[in-house]
Motif scaffolding. Structure first.
Motif, PDB file in Angstrom:
ATOM      1  N   PRO A  74      21.349  26.707 -32.636  1.00 32.13           N
ATOM      2  CA  PRO A  74      20.110  26.014 -33.026  1.00 32.13           C
ATOM      3  C   PRO A  74      19.907  25.897 -34.530  1.00 32.13           C
ATOM      4  O   PRO A  74      19.079  25.106 -34.984  1.00 32.13           O
ATOM      5  CB  PRO A  74      19.011  26.874 -32.395  1.00 32.13           C
ATOM      6  N   ILE A  75      20.645  26.686 -35.326  1.00 37.16           N
ATOM      7  CA  ILE A  75      20.486  26.632 -36.781  1.00 37.16           C
ATOM      8  C   ILE A  75      20.792  25.238 -37.316  1.00 37.16           C
ATOM      9  O   ILE A  75      20.198  24.790 -38.305  1.00 37.16           O
ATOM     10  CB  ILE A  75      21.392  27.683 -37.474  1.00 37.16           C
ATOM     11  N   PHE A  76      21.695  24.515 -36.646  1.00 38.33           N
ATOM     12  CA  PHE A  76      22.019  23.146 -37.069  1.00 38.33           C
ATOM     13  C   PHE A  76      20.801  22.238 -36.906  1.00 38.33           C
ATOM     14  O   PHE A  76      20.540  21.382 -37.755  1.00 38.33           O
ATOM     15  CB  PHE A  76      23.198  22.600 -36.262  1.00 38.33           C
ATOM     16  N   VAL A  77      20.093  22.434 -35.812  1.00 40.27           N
ATOM     17  CA  VAL A  77      18.867  21.661 -35.568  1.00 40.27           C
ATOM     18  C   VAL A  77      17.817  22.007 -36.619  1.00 40.27           C
ATOM     19  O   VAL A  77      17.166  21.130 -37.181  1.00 40.27           O
ATOM     20  CB  VAL A  77      18.319  21.935 -34.157  1.00 40.27           C
ATOM     21  N   ALA A  78      17.662  23.308 -36.907  1.00 41.60           N
ATOM     22  CA  ALA A  78      16.663  23.762 -37.875  1.00 41.60           C
ATOM     23  C   ALA A  78      16.923  23.175 -39.257  1.00 41.60           C
ATOM     24  O   ALA A  78      15.992  22.730 -39.948  1.00 41.60           O
ATOM     25  CB  ALA A  78      16.655  25.285 -37.939  1.00 41.60           C
ATOM     26  N   ILE A  79      18.182  23.162 -39.671  1.00 40.65           N
ATOM     27  CA  ILE A  79      18.536  22.631 -40.990  1.00 40.65           C
ATOM     28  C   ILE A  79      18.211  21.137 -41.067  1.00 40.65           C
ATOM     29  O   ILE A  79      17.629  20.668 -42.057  1.00 40.65           O
ATOM     30  CB  ILE A  79      20.035  22.866 -41.293  1.00 40.65           C
ATOM     31  N   PHE A  80      18.556  20.401 -40.012  1.00 41.02           N
ATOM     32  CA  PHE A  80      18.307  18.965 -40.025  1.00 41.02           C
ATOM     33  C   PHE A  80      16.807  18.665 -39.980  1.00 41.02           C
ATOM     34  O   PHE A  80      16.322  17.758 -40.664  1.00 41.02           O
ATOM     35  CB  PHE A  80      19.008  18.295 -38.843  1.00 41.02           C
ATOM     36  N   VAL A  81      16.066  19.425 -39.176  1.00 40.96           N
ATOM     37  CA  VAL A  81      14.611  19.234 -39.103  1.00 40.96           C
ATOM     38  C   VAL A  81      13.973  19.513 -40.462  1.00 40.96           C
ATOM     39  O   VAL A  81      13.054  18.801 -40.889  1.00 40.96           O
ATOM     40  CB  VAL A  81      13.985  20.145 -38.020  1.00 40.96           C
ATOM     41  N   ALA A  82      14.438  20.553 -41.154  1.00 40.26           N
ATOM     42  CA  ALA A  82      13.916  20.876 -42.482  1.00 40.26           C
ATOM     43  C   ALA A  82      14.158  19.716 -43.448  1.00 40.26           C
ATOM     44  O   ALA A  82      13.284  19.368 -44.261  1.00 40.26           O
ATOM     45  CB  ALA A  82      14.569  22.150 -43.009  1.00 40.26           C
ATOM     46  N   PHE A  83      15.338  19.119 -43.355  1.00 33.65           N
ATOM     47  CA  PHE A  83      15.673  17.966 -44.198  1.00 33.65           C
ATOM     48  C   PHE A  83      14.737  16.793 -43.901  1.00 33.65           C
ATOM     49  O   PHE A  83      14.203  16.164 -44.823  1.00 33.65           O
ATOM     50  CB  PHE A  83      17.126  17.569 -43.952  1.00 33.65           C
ATOM     51  N   ILE A  84      14.527  16.519 -42.614  1.00 33.14           N
ATOM     52  CA  ILE A  84      13.624  15.437 -42.216  1.00 33.14           C
ATOM     53  C   ILE A  84      12.203  15.720 -42.672  1.00 33.14           C
ATOM     54  O   ILE A  84      11.482  14.822 -43.125  1.00 33.14           O
ATOM     55  CB  ILE A  84      13.654  15.243 -40.681  1.00 33.14           C
ATOM     56  N   PHE A  85      11.806  16.979 -42.583  1.00 34.19           N
ATOM     57  CA  PHE A  85      10.451  17.383 -42.999  1.00 34.19           C
ATOM     58  C   PHE A  85      10.233  17.062 -44.490  1.00 34.19           C
ATOM     59  O   PHE A  85       9.179  16.562 -44.893  1.00 34.19           O
ATOM     60  CB  PHE A  85      10.258  18.875 -42.752  1.00 34.19           C
ATOM     61  N   VAL A  86      11.234  17.357 -45.311  1.00 31.43           N
ATOM     62  CA  VAL A  86      11.129  17.090 -46.753  1.00 31.43           C
ATOM     63  C   VAL A  86      11.002  15.586 -47.005  1.00 31.43           C
ATOM     64  O   VAL A  86      10.158  15.148 -47.796  1.00 31.43           O
ATOM     65  CB  VAL A  86      12.354  17.655 -47.498  1.00 31.43           C
ATOM     66  N   ILE A  87      11.825  14.788 -46.331  1.00 37.77           N
ATOM     67  CA  ILE A  87      11.768  13.327 -46.480  1.00 37.77           C
ATOM     68  C   ILE A  87      10.413  12.808 -46.003  1.00 37.77           C
ATOM     69  O   ILE A  87       9.801  11.932 -46.624  1.00 37.77           O
ATOM     70  CB  ILE A  87      12.894  12.645 -45.677  1.00 37.77           C
ATOM     71  N   PHE A  88       9.930  13.365 -44.894  1.00 39.47           N
ATOM     72  CA  PHE A  88       8.650  12.962 -44.305  1.00 39.47           C
ATOM     73  C   PHE A  88       7.492  13.213 -45.281  1.00 39.47           C
ATOM     74  O   PHE A  88       6.653  12.335 -45.511  1.00 39.47           O
ATOM     75  CB  PHE A  88       8.447  13.752 -43.003  1.00 39.47           C
ATOM     76  N   ILE A  89       7.446  14.406 -45.861  1.00 38.95           N
ATOM     77  CA  ILE A  89       6.375  14.764 -46.803  1.00 38.95           C
ATOM     78  C   ILE A  89       6.478  13.913 -48.064  1.00 38.95           C
ATOM     79  O   ILE A  89       5.460  13.458 -48.612  1.00 38.95           O
ATOM     80  CB  ILE A  89       6.434  16.265 -47.166  1.00 38.95           C
ATOM     81  N   THR A  90       7.701  13.693 -48.532  1.00 43.18           N
ATOM     82  CA  THR A  90       7.912  12.864 -49.726  1.00 43.18           C
ATOM     83  C   THR A  90       7.404  11.448 -49.496  1.00 43.18           C
ATOM     84  O   THR A  90       6.691  10.879 -50.336  1.00 43.18           O
ATOM     85  CB  THR A  90       9.404  12.821 -50.098  1.00 43.18           C
ATOM     86  N   HIS A  91       7.761  10.886 -48.348  1.00 46.43           N
ATOM     87  CA  HIS A  91       7.324   9.518 -48.028  1.00 46.43           C
ATOM     88  C   HIS A  91       5.803   9.443 -47.894  1.00 46.43           C
ATOM     89  O   HIS A  91       5.178   8.496 -48.383  1.00 46.43           O
ATOM     90  CB  HIS A  91       7.980   9.059 -46.727  1.00 46.43           C
TER      91      HIS A  91
END
Length: 260
Positions: A74-91
């Motif tokens: 699941p760590i792969f999912v967590a890393i990708f979600v964290a990346f999406i979260f950063v892009i989401f907040i930035t946008h």
């Protein structure tokens, strides 16, 4: 200090027009394009439940990197979600620049839009409203995925939808995402002239039709997928917390007659 001056007066200390708004606009477009395309891919992955529970299970395992480590992690999912979260907040932060700063500004913009009767301006208001809603709804969903990356699967996802009472949030999030995303991608095409061709006005009409077709398609797909998760969640409610075992593993029985 120069950045502060540039922010206030819109020009640099050399009295040149600031390029910062254009750079921020470009970054907003880039993050919006990425998130819009990601959401389409995400919806297709989520809808794997419509094919079968097994198919959704193996899609989940692929996202967990089962092709890299045995059984996935699941760590792969967590890393990708964290990346999406950063892009989401930035946008979201970049998008807030375009919103009215107070109720008076909102009234002026609304009156201006009403007097113009311009369809694309109306779409902007829908996009602004759904974007505001997504900031809260999407943040909740992303936080849950980030804090529980292993809770994805035919049963785990369905339990979250039904037993954890997430279905009301997902209905609102689905509506907000699909309207905001397709309108955003349409406006990006118009803004940057990607499909203008020889007749930009006619191209815009065609793009708008495509936009509504895509909105309808992904809404139908999304609600069909959500209905499937609700059905499974209701059936599995008595066994809340039990994880799905794919058919291939059930059929694999050792010599003692027990599940291997």
């Amino acid at each position: 200090m120069s950045d502060l001056i540039e922010g206030y007066i819109g020009t640099t200390t050399e009295r040149k027009k600031s390029r910062l708004p254009a750079k921020l606009d470009y970054l907003q477009s880039a993050t919006g394009l990425f998130l819009g395309l990601f959401m389409w891919a995400h919806m297709l992955l989520v809808s794997s439940i419509l094919i079968s529970n097994d198919f959704m299970y193996y899609v989940t395992k692929a996202l967990e990197g089962s092709f890299i480590v045995e059984g996935g992690n699941p760590i792969f999912v967590a890393i990708f979600v964290a990346f999406i979260f950063v892009i989401f907040i930035t946008h979201a932060a970049l998008g807030m620049r375009k919103l009215p700063g107070n109720f008076k500004q909102y009234q002026v913009m609304k009156a201006h839009a009403k007097s113009m009767g311009h369809d694309d301006t109306k779409l902007w208001f829908i996009q602004a409203f759904t974007g505001f809603a997504m900031f809260f709804l999407g943040s909740v969903h992303l936080y849950i995925m980030l804090s529980n990356p292993g809770e994805i699967g035919p049963y785990a996802s369905s339990d979250r939808v039904v037993s954890d009472w997430m279905w009301p949030l997902y209905i609102l999030l689905l509506l907000a995402v699909e309207f905001h995303g397709t309108i955003g991608l349409y406006r990006l095409c118009v803004k940057w002239g990607w499909f203008d061709g020889k007749d930009p006005k006619e191209s815009r009409k065609k793009l708008k039709k495509v936009k509504w077709v895509l909105t309808g398609f992904f809404l139908i797909l999304g609600f069909a997928s959500l209905a499937a998760y609700i059905k499974i969640g209701l059936e599995h409610k008595a066994d809340y917390g039990q994880r799905y075992v794919p058919t291939a593993k059930i059929l694999k029985i050792d010599n003692t007659g027990r599940l291997a």
